[in-house]
Design a protein around this motif. Structure first.
Motif, PDB file in Angstrom:
ATOM      1  N   ILE A  77       0.817  -1.215   0.000  1.00 41.82           N
ATOM      2  CA  ILE A  77       0.000   0.000   0.000  1.00 41.82           C
ATOM      3  C   ILE A  77       0.849   1.263   0.000  1.00 41.82           C
ATOM      4  CG2 ILE A  77      -1.656   1.358   1.356  1.00 41.82           C
ATOM      5  CD1 ILE A  77      -3.027  -1.275   2.095  1.00 41.82           C
ATOM      6  N   PRO A  78       1.842   1.429   0.884  1.00 40.07           N
ATOM      7  CA  PRO A  78       2.652   2.652   0.840  1.00 40.07           C
ATOM      8  C   PRO A  78       3.398   2.828  -0.471  1.00 40.07           C
ATOM      9  CG  PRO A  78       2.973   1.510   2.920  1.00 40.07           C
ATOM     10  CD  PRO A  78       2.223   0.575   2.023  1.00 40.07           C
ATOM     11  N   SER A 108       2.381   1.794  -3.460  1.00 39.78           N
ATOM     12  CA  SER A 108       1.406   2.248  -4.446  1.00 39.78           C
ATOM     13  C   SER A 108       1.057   3.716  -4.234  1.00 39.78           C
ATOM     14  CB  SER A 108       0.140   1.390  -4.359  1.00 39.78           C
ATOM     15  OG  SER A 108       0.431   0.036  -4.658  1.00 39.78           O
ATOM     16  N   GLU A 109       0.950   4.123  -2.988  1.00 38.50           N
ATOM     17  CA  GLU A 109       0.704   5.543  -2.694  1.00 38.50           C
ATOM     18  C   GLU A 109       1.871   6.406  -3.149  1.00 38.50           C
ATOM     19  OE1 GLU A 109      -2.094   5.008   1.318  1.00 38.50           O
ATOM     20  OE2 GLU A 109       0.086   5.213   1.511  1.00 38.50           O
ATOM     21  N   ALA A 151       1.824   9.425  -5.947  1.00 36.92           N
ATOM     22  CA  ALA A 151       2.254  10.782  -5.584  1.00 36.92           C
ATOM     23  C   ALA A 151       3.407  11.244  -6.464  1.00 36.92           C
ATOM     24  CB  ALA A 151       2.652  10.832  -4.113  1.00 36.92           C
ATOM     25  N   GLN A 165      -7.929  -1.380  -2.609  1.00 34.27           N
ATOM     26  CA  GLN A 165      -7.250  -0.096  -2.420  1.00 34.27           C
ATOM     27  C   GLN A 165      -6.016   0.013  -3.307  1.00 34.27           C
ATOM     28  OE1 GLN A 165      -6.023   0.618   1.629  1.00 34.27           O
ATOM     29  NE2 GLN A 165      -5.025   2.552   1.148  1.00 34.27           N
ATOM     30  N   LEU A 210      -5.228   2.593  -6.496  1.00 40.95           N
ATOM     31  CA  LEU A 210      -4.026   3.425  -6.590  1.00 40.95           C
ATOM     32  C   LEU A 210      -3.280   3.147  -7.889  1.00 40.95           C
ATOM     33  CD1 LEU A 210      -2.806   3.005  -2.902  1.00 40.95           C
ATOM     34  CD2 LEU A 210      -3.600   5.147  -3.931  1.00 40.95           C
ATOM     35  N   TYR A 250      -2.483   5.775 -10.979  1.00 41.20           N
ATOM     36  CA  TYR A 250      -1.121   5.979 -11.475  1.00 41.20           C
ATOM     37  C   TYR A 250      -1.078   5.804 -12.994  1.00 41.20           C
ATOM     38  CZ  TYR A 250       3.960   5.230 -11.966  1.00 41.20           C
ATOM     39  OH  TYR A 250       5.275   5.315 -12.341  1.00 41.20           O
TER      40      TYR A 250
END
Length: 207
Positions: free
Chosen positions: A75-76, A78-79, A83, A135, A139, A143
């Motif tokens: 998850i981080p 992909s975040e 970003a 989730q 993401l 992207y």
């Protein structure tokens, strides 16, 4: 060097790096390397604990189980990719070629710095429960859309659906060699991947 040795230590570099690593981060890094090398089902919590030098109760203090570790890894990242992609695309709103070059640089750097995470995304995402999997998929789609906006600006008249085909093809190229090319130094590998990806995406899609 084995695949497992290459994987260990590459859990979350690039877009999500920058903060001081905790003991939890260290355990997660080891788990990601093991998952990437042996497969999710080929690794037990005992294996992770032994590799990290952590007893069972201490390991469960940090993570509820393997699913939690996998989610904490993916998850981080992909975040961070989303970003970073947004930042690169937004920096060149009137120059799609420069925006594309920046996106390629960003993704190639990530792929080469994070071979274990690349392997997990490719092979183990479906091991997650529905909510974190959904989730991460969301993401990832966002992207991709950053790339599609740039590609459709670069190639006027290109349908968005075809832009997605090109974006996914580019990801396949850039993500294809995380554990290969040991005889070629990383800077040269990065240059080769950047050149190949940019050449593919600059080509006229109708030729």
């Amino acid at each position: 060097m084995t695949v497992e040795q290459q994987a260990t230590g590459t859990a979350a570099k690039g877009p999500v790096a920058g903060r001081r690593r905790s003991r939890r981060d260290e355990i997660l890094e080891i788990a990601v390397g093991l998952f990437a090398a042996r497969g999710y089902h080929g690794v037990s919590m005992d294996d992770i604990g032994a590799a990290a030098g952590v007893t069972g109760p201490a390991l469960y203090h940090h993570f509820a189980g393997k699913e939690a570790m996998l989610a904490a890894a993916l998850i981080p990242v992909s975040e961070g990719l989303l970003a970073g992609g947004r930042e690169r695309a937004a920096a060149h709103p009137a120059d799609p070629r420069t925006a594309l070059e920046s996106l390629i640089d960003f993704h190639v750097d990530f792929a080469l710095a994070n071979p274990a995470v690349i392997a997990l995304h490719l092979h183990e995402l479906d091991r997650l429960p529905e909510d974190p999997r959904r989730q991460i998929r969301r993401l990832q789609r966002l992207y991709v859309e950053e790339w599609v906006v740039v590609l459709t600006a670069l190639h006027p008249g290109l349908p968005a659906g075809e832009g997605r085909v090109l974006a996914h093809a580019a990801f396949g190229l850039m993500n294809s060699t995380p554990f290969l090319g040991g005889e070629v130094d990383q800077a040269r590998r990065a240059r080769l991947l950047r050149t190949a990806t940019l050449t593919a995406l600059l080509a006229d899609p109708d030729q």
